[in-house]
Design an enzyme around this catalytic site. Structure first.
Site, PDB file in Angstrom:
ATOM      1  N   ARG A 122       4.089  -0.417  -4.747  1.00 19.97           N
ATOM      2  CA  ARG A 122       3.780  -0.939  -3.410  1.00 19.97           C
ATOM      3  C   ARG A 122       2.446  -1.667  -3.355  1.00 19.97           C
ATOM      4  O   ARG A 122       2.125  -2.308  -2.359  1.00 19.97           O
ATOM      5  CB  ARG A 122       3.744   0.210  -2.400  1.00 19.97           C
ATOM      6  CG  ARG A 122       5.056   0.924  -2.258  1.00 19.97           C
ATOM      7  CD  ARG A 122       4.896   2.107  -1.338  1.00 19.97           C
ATOM      8  NE  ARG A 122       4.687   1.684   0.024  1.00 19.97           N
ATOM      9  CZ  ARG A 122       5.659   1.495   0.908  1.00 19.97           C
ATOM     10  NH1 ARG A 122       6.899   1.699   0.560  1.00 19.97           N
ATOM     11  NH2 ARG A 122       5.388   1.105   2.123  1.00 19.97           N
ATOM     12  N   LYS A 158       5.941  -4.331  -3.674  1.00 19.95           N
ATOM     13  CA  LYS A 158       7.384  -4.174  -3.505  1.00 19.95           C
ATOM     14  C   LYS A 158       7.807  -4.278  -2.048  1.00 19.95           C
ATOM     15  O   LYS A 158       8.791  -4.911  -1.710  1.00 19.95           O
ATOM     16  CB  LYS A 158       7.785  -2.805  -4.064  1.00 19.95           C
ATOM     17  CG  LYS A 158       9.269  -2.513  -3.985  1.00 19.95           C
ATOM     18  CD  LYS A 158      10.011  -3.379  -4.951  1.00 19.95           C
ATOM     19  CE  LYS A 158      11.507  -3.152  -4.909  1.00 19.95           C
ATOM     20  NZ  LYS A 158      12.202  -4.290  -5.522  1.00 19.95           N
ATOM     21  N   CYS A 201       0.849  -1.187   0.000  1.00 19.76           N
ATOM     22  CA  CYS A 201       0.000   0.000   0.000  1.00 19.76           C
ATOM     23  C   CYS A 201       0.888   1.242   0.000  1.00 19.76           C
ATOM     24  O   CYS A 201       1.896   1.297   0.703  1.00 19.76           O
ATOM     25  CB  CYS A 201      -0.946   0.101   1.187  1.00 19.76           C
ATOM     26  SG  CYS A 201      -2.154  -1.221   1.237  1.00 19.76           S
ATOM     27  N   GLU A 215       7.766 -14.957 -10.502  1.00 21.59           N
ATOM     28  CA  GLU A 215       7.021 -13.743 -10.146  1.00 21.59           C
ATOM     29  C   GLU A 215       6.713 -12.853 -11.342  1.00 21.59           C
ATOM     30  O   GLU A 215       5.719 -12.133 -11.339  1.00 21.59           O
ATOM     31  CB  GLU A 215       7.687 -12.962  -9.008  1.00 21.59           C
ATOM     32  CG  GLU A 215       9.043 -12.406  -9.246  1.00 21.59           C
ATOM     33  CD  GLU A 215       9.628 -11.699  -8.011  1.00 21.59           C
ATOM     34  OE1 GLU A 215       8.890 -11.271  -7.117  1.00 21.59           O
ATOM     35  OE2 GLU A 215      10.856 -11.573  -7.962  1.00 21.59           O
ATOM     36  N   ASN A 243      -1.924   2.225   5.687  1.00 20.22           N
ATOM     37  CA  ASN A 243      -1.034   1.153   5.241  1.00 20.22           C
ATOM     38  C   ASN A 243      -0.723   0.309   6.464  1.00 20.22           C
ATOM     39  O   ASN A 243      -0.262   0.845   7.468  1.00 20.22           O
ATOM     40  CB  ASN A 243       0.250   1.772   4.655  1.00 20.22           C
ATOM     41  CG  ASN A 243       1.309   0.734   4.362  1.00 20.22           C
ATOM     42  OD1 ASN A 243       1.012  -0.449   4.218  1.00 20.22           O
ATOM     43  ND2 ASN A 243       2.555   1.171   4.278  1.00 20.22           N
ATOM     44  N   GLY A 244      -1.006  -0.992   6.394  1.00 16.25           N
ATOM     45  CA  GLY A 244      -0.751  -1.865   7.534  1.00 16.25           C
ATOM     46  C   GLY A 244      -1.978  -2.713   7.826  1.00 16.25           C
ATOM     47  O   GLY A 244      -2.865  -2.832   6.982  1.00 16.25           O
ATOM     48  N   TRP A 259      -2.742  -2.680  -1.761  1.00 17.55           N
ATOM     49  CA  TRP A 259      -2.445  -4.103  -1.884  1.00 17.55           C
ATOM     50  C   TRP A 259      -3.343  -4.771  -0.856  1.00 17.55           C
ATOM     51  O   TRP A 259      -3.149  -4.631   0.345  1.00 17.55           O
ATOM     52  CB  TRP A 259      -0.975  -4.361  -1.577  1.00 17.55           C
ATOM     53  CG  TRP A 259      -0.547  -5.766  -1.817  1.00 17.55           C
ATOM     54  CD1 TRP A 259      -0.110  -6.304  -2.996  1.00 17.55           C
ATOM     55  CD2 TRP A 259      -0.484  -6.828  -0.849  1.00 17.55           C
ATOM     56  NE1 TRP A 259       0.207  -7.630  -2.815  1.00 17.55           N
ATOM     57  CE2 TRP A 259      -0.012  -7.988  -1.518  1.00 17.55           C
ATOM     58  CE3 TRP A 259      -0.792  -6.925   0.504  1.00 17.55           C
ATOM     59  CZ2 TRP A 259       0.163  -9.198  -0.871  1.00 17.55           C
ATOM     60  CZ3 TRP A 259      -0.621  -8.138   1.148  1.00 17.55           C
ATOM     61  CH2 TRP A 259      -0.144  -9.260   0.453  1.00 17.55           C
ATOM     62  N   GLU A 273      17.241 -18.010  -6.972  1.00 17.91           N
ATOM     63  CA  GLU A 273      16.902 -16.638  -7.344  1.00 17.91           C
ATOM     64  C   GLU A 273      16.383 -16.577  -8.794  1.00 17.91           C
ATOM     65  O   GLU A 273      15.418 -15.875  -9.094  1.00 17.91           O
ATOM     66  CB  GLU A 273      18.132 -15.737  -7.151  1.00 17.91           C
ATOM     67  CG  GLU A 273      17.980 -14.298  -7.581  1.00 17.91           C
ATOM     68  CD  GLU A 273      16.852 -13.521  -6.894  1.00 17.91           C
ATOM     69  OE1 GLU A 273      16.246 -14.015  -5.944  1.00 17.91           O
ATOM     70  OE2 GLU A 273      16.572 -12.405  -7.364  1.00 17.91           O
ATOM     71  N   LYS A 331      12.670 -15.234  -9.807  1.00 15.82           N
ATOM     72  CA  LYS A 331      12.460 -14.149 -10.779  1.00 15.82           C
ATOM     73  C   LYS A 331      11.477 -14.605 -11.853  1.00 15.82           C
ATOM     74  O   LYS A 331      10.556 -13.869 -12.205  1.00 15.82           O
ATOM     75  CB  LYS A 331      13.779 -13.738 -11.467  1.00 15.82           C
ATOM     76  CG  LYS A 331      14.765 -12.947 -10.687  1.00 15.82           C
ATOM     77  CD  LYS A 331      14.360 -11.531 -10.383  1.00 15.82           C
ATOM     78  CE  LYS A 331      13.562 -11.453  -9.114  1.00 15.82           C
ATOM     79  NZ  LYS A 331      14.304 -11.264  -7.891  1.00 15.82           N
ATOM     80  N   HIS A 353      16.865 -36.962  -6.114  1.00 16.41           N
ATOM     81  CA  HIS A 353      16.049 -37.362  -4.964  1.00 16.41           C
ATOM     82  C   HIS A 353      14.580 -36.976  -5.128  1.00 16.41           C
ATOM     83  O   HIS A 353      13.842 -36.963  -4.153  1.00 16.41           O
ATOM     84  CB  HIS A 353      16.623 -36.761  -3.680  1.00 16.41           C
ATOM     85  CG  HIS A 353      18.021 -37.204  -3.389  1.00 16.41           C
ATOM     86  ND1 HIS A 353      18.322 -38.483  -2.975  1.00 16.41           N
ATOM     87  CD2 HIS A 353      19.202 -36.553  -3.520  1.00 16.41           C
ATOM     88  CE1 HIS A 353      19.643 -38.598  -2.833  1.00 16.41           C
ATOM     89  NE2 HIS A 353      20.200 -37.438  -3.162  1.00 16.41           N
TER      90      HIS A 353
HETATM   91  O1  M6R Z   1      12.671  -5.399   0.844  1.00 16.54           O
HETATM   92  P1  M6R Z   1      13.113  -6.802   1.150  1.00 16.54           P
HETATM   93  O2  M6R Z   1      14.421  -7.123   0.562  1.00 16.54           O
HETATM   94  O3  M6R Z   1      13.076  -7.097   2.616  1.00 16.54           O
HETATM   95  O4  M6R Z   1      12.034  -7.719   0.462  1.00 16.54           O
HETATM   96  C1  M6R Z   1      12.050  -9.107   0.603  1.00 16.54           C
HETATM   97  C2  M6R Z   1      11.165  -9.768  -0.406  1.00 16.54           C
HETATM   98  O5  M6R Z   1       9.841  -9.353  -0.242  1.00 16.54           O
HETATM   99  C3  M6R Z   1      11.606  -9.456  -1.840  1.00 16.54           C
HETATM  100  O6  M6R Z   1      12.927  -9.815  -2.059  1.00 16.54           O
HETATM  101  C4  M6R Z   1      10.706 -10.199  -2.845  1.00 16.54           C
HETATM  102  O7  M6R Z   1      10.912 -11.577  -2.749  1.00 16.54           O
HETATM  103  C5  M6R Z   1      10.939  -9.699  -4.269  1.00 16.54           C
HETATM  104  N1  M6R Z   1       9.697  -9.600  -4.960  1.00 16.54           N
HETATM  105  C6  M6R Z   1      11.816 -10.580  -5.054  1.00 16.54           C
HETATM  106  O8  M6R Z   1      11.989 -10.166  -6.360  1.00 16.54           O
END
Ligand code: M6R
Length: 611
Positions: free
Chosen positions: A27, A606, A2, A491, A99-100, A73, A484, A488, A507
């Protein structure tokens, strides 16, 4: 999670808020809304992205010098017009953006319903503004006083900004657990969840602290603590430029940020690394070098991509310092009653510095006597302020929801830390120390070279974009890189992707392999090279499609692979910073080719400020 923007001053509030919401859309983007004071309170809100709100409002009278805005969000209640913010009190005199999460909203709602309140939607925020209204009515007090009383009963995390039709010259804001920045202009104030909507108007900002309330007029900012005592605002100067938060000619922020990496890695090392002199200077570590040298163990807590950086750091730190390291998802660490002893070191890694899971994990470890060391990108963020000490990554604002440049900057900083501690502890030979410093200095150049693969990777993306699943495999330092790469892809392209240690394939995951499964091997030359060669053969024998990231000039893997991506050679400890580049590009191109909004992938946000 948010985004909030608010304005009070001489300008028209709506254009400032709209532009700010666009900057904060990373956000959350399932609905958006604004409330403006214009002959009374006017509230406009809509499901969908900020652009849809903008289209709807085009041509309407949006005049007014005070307003609040929100991009959502969803947590409580599905994304629709009714649940979008701002929410209003029953008498339509107060509007709120939030927000929260208000955890005890159900109980409050029950009480309010008994008192005759009616609700339009399902959100916790609507309950909060009705609660404030009720307190105001019962106590015959000001809105400010009612907010203070209400927040004492509220359980959860929040940033709120309230607009009061009865006091058009005042905004009331409060924070606990979610970020709020106030920009100070000449006869005007800007409020936002981060500095990006503010930076083009003023560089002077105040980061509001937890449990503080702000009473803001065009030319006055009063900060108070929860006991109603006036606090002196600590005014800081922002060090970001407008260009850093714009796309700068790229189609997407994600691509811009991928291409910024030679510079951002350089920035994260600048002034800290001097390979010629054999020196590493990390101001944040200076007073804690002794603590690290004496440490019996280090625990790393983080989420998502930052957690992957933590996994690479585990390998680096154990390798170079011989201190045992455990890496945990912050959310699991917090709730599983972990053993934390006085003097244990917790490294919390976070791009945003606002991730609620990471924040509560470090807070609980702090209570148990641990030393908290933060690795953050955002200066002034909650995690950086909650840490005893730490190092900023200096990657600049990361706007794309998929983290890219923050990851490589985290790795660069963690590598510097491991080298510094290892050298001070005498657990690394000087020759190896100097070699790694030198290699680290070359990373920006090598990343630049890896970025030249962009066109080739686009071709590979075209070839595999319709696959249903992907498997990413790596060993040693390349195992977290595989995780990673898979994160990527999933998402951004919504393709199911899993990362595994390559040896673990036999396994279980090997059952998935057939001619339709692309398997991405991160198979650069390192201590595991011969082993991963065998794993590639195992996939080939089952007709899987092999996409292999290999060291330039590799002769063994190309005959086995369907597609080859050649990256510059690097020590295995350094290689993750280079090997991840083609995987970021692959995810980006697949997402774009599939027609998705890669900067704002569905369901994500984000900055994840809820647990
Ligand atoms: O701001 P942060 O690094 O604490 O965020 C952690 C995760 O939310 C963040 O890395 C998320 O997994 C991303 N969308 C990855 O691309």
């Amino acid at each position: 999670m948010c985004g909030i923007v608010a304005y009070i001053g001489q300008r028209q509030a709506y254009p400032v808020i709209l532009k700010g919401l666009k900057r904060l859309e990373y956000r959350g983007y399932d609905s958006a809304g604004v409330a403006i004071l214009n002959n009374g309170l006017r509230v406009y809100k809509k499901k969908g992205k900020v652009a849809e709100l903008e289209d709807w409002l085009t041509g309407m009278d949006m005049h007014g010098h005070a307003g609040i805005g929100h991009t959502r969000w969803a947590t409580h209640g599905e994304p629709n017009d009714r649940n979008a913010h701002p929410h209003t009190s029953g008498d339509q005199q107060l509007a709120i953006v939030h927000n929260g999460i208000i955890e005890n909203y159900a109980q409050l709602k029950k009480e309010l319903v008994k008192q005759g309140h009616q609700f339009n939607g399902e959100t916790d925020t609507e309950v909060l503004i009705h609660f404030i209204e009720e307190i105001k009515k019962q106590n015959q007090c000001t809105t400010e006083e009612a907010v203070r009383i209400a927040l004492k009963r509220v359980v959860g995390a929040y940033v709120i900004v309230i607009l009061d039709a009865g006091h058009p010259d005042t905004l009331i804001a409060a924070r606990k657990g979610s970020p709020l920045v106030i920009g100070i202009g000449k006869g005007e104030h800007f409020l936002a969840s981060d500095a990006s909507p503010i930076v083009e108007y003023t560089k002077e900002v105040v980061f509001v602290n937890d449990y503080e309330m702000a009473i803001i007029k065009a030319d006055e900012l009063i900060l108070k603590n929860s006991s109603n005592e006036v606090q002196t605002p600590y005014i800081q100067k922002l060090d970001i430029e407008l260009a850093a938060i714009e796309k700068g000619g790229f189609d997407h922020f994600m691509l811009k940020e991928i291409f910024e990496q030679p510079q951002t890695i350089f920035d994260s090392l600048r002034g800290r690394l001097d390979a010629g002199q054999g020196s590493v200077i990390l101001g944040g570590l200076r007073e804690y070098t002794g603590v690290f040298k004496e440490a019996q163990r280090i625990m790393i807590v983080a989420c998502g991509t930052s957690w992957h950086a933590g996994l690479v750091a585990e390998y680096m730190i154990e390798d170079l310092t011989r201190i045992p390291v455990e890496v945990e998802y912050a959310s699991e660490f917090r709730y599983r009653n972990p053993v934390v002893n006085e003097g244990d070191i917790i490294i919390a890694i976070s791009q945003s510095g606002e991730t609620a899971d990471t924040l509560v994990a470090m807070e609980s470890a702090k209570e148990k006597g641990a030393v908290i060391f933060g690795i953050c990108n955002v200066v002034g963020s909650s995690i950086s302020r909650t840490s005893h000490a730490g190092v900023f990554t200096h990657a600049g604002p990361e706007i794309g929801v998929a983290s890219t440049k923050a990851f490589t900057a985290q790795l660069a900083v963690l590598c510097l830390m491991a080298l510094k501690i290892g050298y001070e502890k005498d657990s690394i030979e000087r020759k190896r120390y100097l070699q790694l410093l030198h290699e680290l200095e070359l990373v920006p150049e090598k990343v630049e070279e890896a970025l030249k693969l962009n066109d080739r990777i686009k071709e590979i993306a075209e070839k595999y974009k319709d696959a249903r699943d992907f498997l990413y495999l790596g060993r040693g330092y390349n195992f977290p890189v595989a995780l990673e790469g898979a994160l990527k892809l999933k998402e951004i392209s919504y393709i199911h992707a899993e990362g595994y240690p390559a040896a673990e394939m036999k396994h279980g995951p090997i059952a998935l392999v057939d001619e339709s499964l692309p398997v991405v091997f991160i198979a650069t030359r390192d201590a595991y090279y011969e082993k991963i060669l065998s794993n590639i053969q195992e996939v080939k024998a089952r007709k899987g499609k092999v996409i292999a990231v290999v060291t330039q000039g590799d002769k063994n893997i190309p005959p086995l692979a369907d597609d080859i991506i050649e990256v510059p050679e690097a020590d295995e400890l350094i290689a993750p910073m280079i090997n991840v580049i083609p995987l970021q590009l692959l995810a980006y191109h697949v997402g774009v080719l599939k027609g998705y909004d890669v900067d704002k992938p569905r369901n994500l946000a984000k900055s994840v400020t809820v647990e």
